[in-house]
Design a protein around this motif. Structure first.
Motif, short mmCIF file in Angstrom:
data_model
loop_
_atom_site.label_atom_id
_atom_site.label_comp_id
_atom_site.label_asym_id
_atom_site.label_seq_id
_atom_site.Cartn_x
_atom_site.Cartn_y
_atom_site.Cartn_z
N ALA A 8 -92.74 -16.75 17.29
CA ALA A 8 -93.03 -17.58 18.46
C ALA A 8 -92.88 -19.06 18.15
O ALA A 8 -92.45 -19.84 18.99
N TYR A 11 -89.36 -20.88 18.84
CA TYR A 11 -88.78 -21.04 20.16
C TYR A 11 -89.16 -22.38 20.77
O TYR A 11 -90.31 -22.79 20.73
N ARG A 16 -88.78 -20.58 25.69
CA ARG A 16 -90.00 -19.87 26.08
C ARG A 16 -90.01 -19.60 27.58
O ARG A 16 -90.41 -18.53 28.01
N CYS A 34 -99.00 -11.97 24.37
CA CYS A 34 -97.81 -12.67 23.88
C CYS A 34 -98.21 -13.85 23.00
O CYS A 34 -99.08 -14.65 23.34
N LEU A 36 -96.43 -16.46 22.33
CA LEU A 36 -95.91 -17.74 22.79
C LEU A 36 -97.00 -18.66 23.33
O LEU A 36 -96.90 -19.87 23.25
N ALA A 41 -94.83 -24.97 20.81
CA ALA A 41 -93.37 -24.81 20.88
C ALA A 41 -92.71 -25.58 19.75
O ALA A 41 -93.20 -26.62 19.31
#
Length: 54
Positions: A8, A11, A16, A34, A36, A41
């Protein structure tokens, strides 16, 4: 949905958004599971600035 925090973290914000859009489109709405959402980020600008300091 990405389960690994290590993955994650690779990304960007734009990527994302695409992953989340794909999950919603395919009725895979398990956002709470998840990774993410729990990892910041990837930002290539931050990596570049760290290299300049050395």
């Amino acid at each position: 949905m990405i389960r690994s925090k290590d993955l994650a973290a690779m990304y960007t914000e734009e990527q994302r958004e695409g992953i989340c859009k794909w999950c919603r489109k395919h009725d895979y709405d398990k956002c709470t599971a998840c990774a993410l959402l729990s990892v910041p980020a990837y930002n290539p600008e931050e990596v570049k600035s760290d290299d300049d300091i050395r």
